[in-house]
Enzyme design. Structure first.
Site, mmCIF file in Angstrom:
data_model
loop_
_atom_site.group_PDB
_atom_site.id
_atom_site.type_symbol
_atom_site.label_atom_id
_atom_site.label_comp_id
_atom_site.label_asym_id
_atom_site.label_seq_id
_atom_site.Cartn_x
_atom_site.Cartn_y
_atom_site.Cartn_z
ATOM 1 N N ILE A 30 0.727 -1.233 -0.148
ATOM 2 C CA ILE A 30 0.015 -0.037 -0.068
ATOM 3 C C ILE A 30 0.769 1.347 -0.090
ATOM 4 O O ILE A 30 0.371 2.350 -0.306
ATOM 5 C CB ILE A 30 -0.755 -0.164 1.369
ATOM 6 C CG1 ILE A 30 -2.111 0.789 1.054
ATOM 7 C CG2 ILE A 30 -0.252 0.351 2.478
ATOM 8 C CD1 ILE A 30 -3.295 0.562 1.793
ATOM 9 N N HIS A 98 6.101 -11.824 6.160
ATOM 10 C CA HIS A 98 6.065 -11.287 4.697
ATOM 11 C C HIS A 98 7.195 -11.033 3.955
ATOM 12 O O HIS A 98 8.210 -10.667 4.912
ATOM 13 C CB HIS A 98 5.116 -9.869 4.908
ATOM 14 C CG HIS A 98 5.473 -8.807 5.842
ATOM 15 N ND1 HIS A 98 5.146 -8.831 7.141
ATOM 16 C CD2 HIS A 98 6.268 -7.846 5.377
ATOM 17 C CE1 HIS A 98 5.550 -7.650 7.781
ATOM 18 N NE2 HIS A 98 6.480 -7.117 6.689
HETATM 19 P P1 5GP Z 1 7.332 -4.315 7.627
HETATM 20 O O1 5GP Z 1 7.910 -3.281 7.886
HETATM 21 O O2 5GP Z 1 6.657 -4.881 8.543
HETATM 22 O O3 5GP Z 1 8.339 -5.151 6.897
HETATM 23 O O4 5GP Z 1 6.310 -4.014 6.172
HETATM 24 C C1 5GP Z 1 4.962 -3.772 6.169
HETATM 25 C C2 5GP Z 1 4.455 -3.595 4.840
HETATM 26 O O5 5GP Z 1 3.189 -3.655 4.853
HETATM 27 C C3 5GP Z 1 4.791 -2.022 4.675
HETATM 28 O O6 5GP Z 1 5.473 -1.835 3.304
HETATM 29 C C4 5GP Z 1 3.555 -1.340 4.606
HETATM 30 O O7 5GP Z 1 3.524 -0.480 3.572
HETATM 31 C C5 5GP Z 1 2.506 -2.492 4.206
HETATM 32 N N1 5GP Z 1 1.284 -2.495 4.508
HETATM 33 C C6 5GP Z 1 0.840 -2.250 5.754
HETATM 34 N N2 5GP Z 1 -0.417 -2.063 5.878
HETATM 35 C C7 5GP Z 1 -0.976 -2.436 4.615
HETATM 36 C C8 5GP Z 1 -2.219 -2.810 4.149
HETATM 37 O O8 5GP Z 1 -3.285 -2.770 4.613
HETATM 38 N N3 5GP Z 1 -2.416 -3.051 2.809
HETATM 39 C C9 5GP Z 1 -1.200 -3.287 2.069
HETATM 40 N N4 5GP Z 1 -1.505 -3.654 0.845
HETATM 41 N N5 5GP Z 1 0.027 -3.140 2.429
HETATM 42 C C10 5GP Z 1 0.163 -2.889 3.882
#
Ligand code: 5GP
Length: 141
Positions: A30, A98
Site C-alpha cells: 500500500i 511477509h
Molecule cells: P514491514 O516493515 O513490517 O516489513 O512492512 C510492512 C509493509 O506492509 C509496509 O511496506 C506497508 O506499506 C505494508 N502495509 C501495511 N498495511 C498494509 C495494508 O493494509 N495493505 C497493504 N497492501 N500493505 C500494507
C-alpha cells in the site's frame, strides 16, 4: 489479535492481488518503495519466519521467484531486492510473516546501509548453530 494481513487473508480488507496458491498470497504494498513493490505472505498466521511450518516455507520458496518474475515483467526493472523483517527492532511493522519484493527503478527502491564487519569466532558460532540444527523440532508441531 488478527493483524492487517490476517484481515486481507480473510477478505475483511481488500488488496491488489498479484498471486495466490493454497499456502501463499501476494499483493501490492500500500506504500510502495517503488512501483510494483509486492508483499508475499504465507496463509499460516505466524509472526516470524523461523516459526513457519515446512509446508508454508516450501510454498513461499515456490511463490517468491514466480512473483519476482511478474514484478520484473510488469515494471521493466532488471534488479530487485527481497526483504524479510522479523521483530520490531528489525523494522517489522506488521506481525505476520511477509517478504517484500522491491524492484530497483532508477532512484526508487530499497534504501540500504550495509555496515559490514570482520568474520570472528566462526568455529564457536558454527558449533552452536550446528547443535541448534541437530536438535531442532518442527515449529508447526
Ligand atoms: P514491514 O516493515 O513490517 O516489513 O512492512 C510492512 C509493509 O506492509 C509496509 O511496506 C506497508 O506499506 C505494508 N502495509 C501495511 N498495511 C498494509 C495494508 O493494509 N495493505 C497493504 N497492501 N500493505 C500494507
Amino acid at each position: 489479535m488478527p493483524s492487517i494481513f490476517d484481515k486481507i487473508l480473510s477478505g475483511e480488507l481488500s488488496c491488489h492481488r498479484v498471486y495466490e496458491d493454497a499456502h501463499t498470497l501476494a499483493f501490492l504494498d500500500i506504500a510502495p518503495l517503488a512501483p510494483g513493490h509486492t508483499l508475499v505472505i504465507p496463509k499460516e498466521a505466524r509472526e516470524h519466519l523461523h516459526q513457519l511450518s515446512d509446508e508454508s516455507a516450501a510454498a513461499l520458496g515456490l511463490a517468491l521467484p514466480r512473483v519476482a518474475r511478474a514484478v520484473l515483467a510488469a515494471t521493466g526493472a532488471k534488479h530487485y531486492n527481497v526483504l524479510q523483517n522479523n521483530g520490531e527492532s528489525a523494522h517489522q511493522a506488521v506481525p505476520h510473516v511477509h517478504f517484500h519484493v522491491i524492484p530497483r527503478l532508477k532512484e526508487k527502491g530499497l534504501g540500504l546501509q550495509w555496515n559490514s564487519g570482520k568474520l570472528e569466532d566462526a568455529e564457536e558460532l558454527l558449533e552452536r548453530m550446528h547443535t541448534a540444527l541437530a536438535t531442532e523440532e518442527d515449529p508447526s508441531l
